[in-house]
Each structure stands twice: as structure tokens, then as C-alpha cells.
Enzyme design. Structure first.
Site, PDB file in Angstrom:
ATOM      1  N   ARG A   1       0.831  -1.220   0.000  1.00 31.53           N
ATOM      2  CA  ARG A   1       0.000   0.000   0.000  1.00 31.53           C
ATOM      3  C   ARG A   1       0.856   1.256   0.000  1.00 31.53           C
ATOM      4  NH1 ARG A   1      -2.968  -3.829  -0.448  1.00 31.53           N
ATOM      5  NH2 ARG A   1      -5.146  -3.992   0.217  1.00 31.53           N
TER       6      ARG A   1
ATOM      7  N   ASP B   1      13.184   4.712  27.177  1.00 34.33           N
ATOM      8  CA  ASP B   1      12.226   5.157  28.182  1.00 34.33           C
ATOM      9  C   ASP B   1      12.744   4.702  29.535  1.00 34.33           C
ATOM     10  OD1 ASP B   1       9.055   6.188  27.920  1.00 34.33           O
ATOM     11  OD2 ASP B   1       9.579   5.283  29.836  1.00 34.33           O
TER      12      ASP B   1
ATOM     13  N   ASN C   1       9.269  16.724  29.313  1.00 32.76           N
ATOM     14  CA  ASN C   1       9.865  17.684  30.242  1.00 32.76           C
ATOM     15  C   ASN C   1      10.998  18.431  29.554  1.00 32.76           C
ATOM     16  OD1 ASN C   1      12.686  16.469  31.260  1.00 32.76           O
ATOM     17  ND2 ASN C   1      11.215  14.774  30.994  1.00 32.76           N
TER      18      ASN C   1
ATOM     19  N   THR D   1      14.968  17.220  29.574  1.00 31.19           N
ATOM     20  CA  THR D   1      15.266  16.147  28.628  1.00 31.19           C
ATOM     21  C   THR D   1      15.201  16.657  27.200  1.00 31.19           C
ATOM     22  OG1 THR D   1      14.332  14.542  30.175  1.00 31.19           O
ATOM     23  CG2 THR D   1      14.631  13.820  27.900  1.00 31.19           C
TER      24      THR D   1
ATOM     25  N   CYS E   1      17.237  25.401  15.830  1.00 32.22           N
ATOM     26  CA  CYS E   1      17.156  24.225  16.679  1.00 32.22           C
ATOM     27  C   CYS E   1      16.112  24.496  17.765  1.00 32.22           C
ATOM     28  CB  CYS E   1      18.520  23.874  17.282  1.00 32.22           C
ATOM     29  SG  CYS E   1      19.033  24.904  18.688  1.00 32.22           S
TER      30      CYS E   1
ATOM     31  N   CYS F   1       0.789  16.742  32.073  1.00 36.03           N
ATOM     32  CA  CYS F   1      -0.530  16.171  31.779  1.00 36.03           C
ATOM     33  C   CYS F   1      -1.239  15.758  33.056  1.00 36.03           C
ATOM     34  CB  CYS F   1      -0.383  14.976  30.839  1.00 36.03           C
ATOM     35  SG  CYS F   1       0.143  15.425  29.168  1.00 36.03           S
TER      36      CYS F   1
ATOM     37  N   CYS G   1      23.208  26.126  19.071  1.00 39.40           N
ATOM     38  CA  CYS G   1      23.637  26.035  17.668  1.00 39.40           C
ATOM     39  C   CYS G   1      24.204  27.330  17.106  1.00 39.40           C
ATOM     40  CB  CYS G   1      22.460  25.589  16.783  1.00 39.40           C
ATOM     41  SG  CYS G   1      21.167  26.858  16.552  1.00 39.40           S
TER      42      CYS G   1
END
Length: 255
Positions: free
Chosen positions: A9, A57, A126, A129, A167, A182, A242
Site C-alpha cells: 500500500r 524510556d 519535560n 530532557t 534548533c 498532563c 547552535c
């Protein structure tokens, strides 16, 4: 390439074809975070035939995750997310090679993982990270697909220094206000699923050499008639990640 019928597909699409499908098969994508965003992005990447997924994770599956994190089932509650996610993805497509990277990753480990990948997906929730992932992508010169969702709102951005664009740190100042979570503000499952799916789409387009809208920030309000807004981003010449604060002399983008 084995089992062409699995991908037929996609192969019939002019923008993919057999050559594009082989390109996906030869590609690696790093997905950091297997929550709501990663739960949507990773299965679409595996299903599309990405040859190698590097997954990271640090959490275990909680009952509250099941409302939106579709990689997991009731029986997975209490399990390590990496192990549970890998089981689901292998069942979906055993042709996809999985590298499991337990978090949290150090800066050195992030950089090493980014160098192994062709595209990096930030599916975390967060700012510390996110900034660490951005630094790794800047150092490795790898495109970064960033997603975020909270309440009924989502956002998507592609950062690709190879095209002279900004960046993540050009957009957000490191050390600013802490973001809402959340848990505090709430999140509707399909909202985070939509953004995660679009992250997978952006990664596939990048791998195929299609326009992935690098240098733009797309904002979505699912509650207000599902409206999208697109903001053009500019590279900050004094960006600590950067820009010339690093001794770099980037040209100023027109984006």
C-alpha cells in the site's frame, strides 16, 4: 527486501515506490519517550518498514497510562515500558530491528544514540530532557522531530540544521518556567495520539527526502474547531546550542 506484500500500500505511492521502501528499510530512527507520543509514533514507524528503531524510556506502565498510551494493555501494568513496547512492536512487524536503551540516558549516551539514527523523535514531556536531546541532535547534525500535547492542544516542529534552520533552543530558552504536566492539566488521548502520528509522518517524509516543513512550528487546538496555526521560525545567531555562542557562525535563516 523481504515480504514486499507487507508494504504494497506504500509502494504504490509515487513518492515511495520500491526504492523508497528500501530506503526506509535501510534507515534508523531514535524514539525517546514511549508515553502518549511515542505510543502513536513507534507503531507507525515499525509498520512502515523502518529497518531499525532505537527506543528509550525509563518508566513502568501505570494504569493511568492506558487512557492514551496505546502500546500497552491492562496486563502490562507494572511492566517496564521498554519491554512491553518491544513485545507489541515485534508482534506488529518482526522485520523491524529494535535496540532498547533504558533511560535516563546521559548526555554521552544521547549523543551516541543520535549518531546511530537518521532521524530523532523527541516524545518526552519535560524541558530538561528536551534540551538534552536537542544538544545531542545539534552535535550529531541529525534532524529532530519534536512533539508536545496537553489538554486539547498539540504542537509539532521539525528542526534540521542541515537546511540551515533553527534548533529547539532557538525557540525555547533553557532554564525558563517549568512546563505544565498532563497529570496537572489533563490530556485527551486522541490529541496526543494525533501529534505522535504526525511525528512519525514527519520522520518518514524526512527519510524519503520529502519536505517535512523544517523551520516551522505547527500549533493545533482540537477543541476550537480543530484549527491549526503555523509559525515560521528563525535561527537565533546567539543560540547557546547552535549559534555563535558556540563559536559557530550560522547564516540567518529567512524562515
Amino acid at each position: 527486501m523481504s515480504n514486499l506484500s507487507r508494504y504494497r500500500r506504500q509502494i504504490v505511492l509515487r513518492e515511495v515506490g520500491v526504492n523508497g521502501q528500501q530506503l526506509l528499510r535501510d534507515s534508523s530512527v531514535l524514539v525517546i519517550g514511549l508515553g502518549g507520543l511515542g505510543s502513536a509514533a513507534a507503531p507507525y514507524l515499525a509498520g512502515a518498514g523502518i529497518g531499525r528503531l532505537l527506543l528509550s524510556d525509563l518508566d513502568r506502565v501505570d494504569l493511568s497510562n492506558l487512557q492514551r498510551q496505546t502500546l500497552y494493555r491492562q496486563a502490562d501494568v507494572g511492566r517496564d515500558k521498554l519491554a512491553a513496547a518491544a513485545e507489541t512492536l515485534r508482534a506488529l512487524n518482526p522485520e523491524c530491528e529494535l535496540d532498547l536503551l533504558p533511560g535516563p540516558l546521559s548526555d554521552a549516551a544521547l549523543l551516541a544514540a543520535a549518531r546511530e539514527a537518521d532521524v530523532v523523535l523527541d516524545c518526552t514531556d519535560n524541558f530538561p530532557t528536551r534540551f538534552a536531546i536537542n544538544r545531542a541532535c545539534v552535535a550529531a547534525r541529525k534532524p529532530l522531530v519534536s512533539g508536545a500535547a496537553i489538554r486539547f492542544e498539540g504542537q509539532l516542529a521539525v528542526f534540521d540544521l542541515r537546511r540551515g534552520g533553527p534548533c529547539y533552543a532557538c525557540l525555547y530558552a533553557e532554564g525558563g518556567e517549568a512546563a505544565e504536566t498532563c497529570e496537572e492539566a489533563g490530556i485527551l488521548g486522541p490529541v496526543v495520539g494525533t501529534i505522535g502520528s504526525l511525528q512519525a509522518l514527519a520522520a518518514i517524509k524526512l527519510l524519503l527526502g520529502q519536505d517535512a516543513e523544517a523551520g516551522t512550528l505547527r500549533l493545533w487546538n482540537a477543541l476550537d474547531r480543530q484549527q491549526w496555526r503555523t509559525l515560521n521560525l528563525r535561527r537565533e545567531l546567539r543560540c547557546p546550542a547552535c549559534g555563535d555562542a558556540r563559536g559557530d557562525k550560522p547564516h540567518e535563516s529567512n524562515l
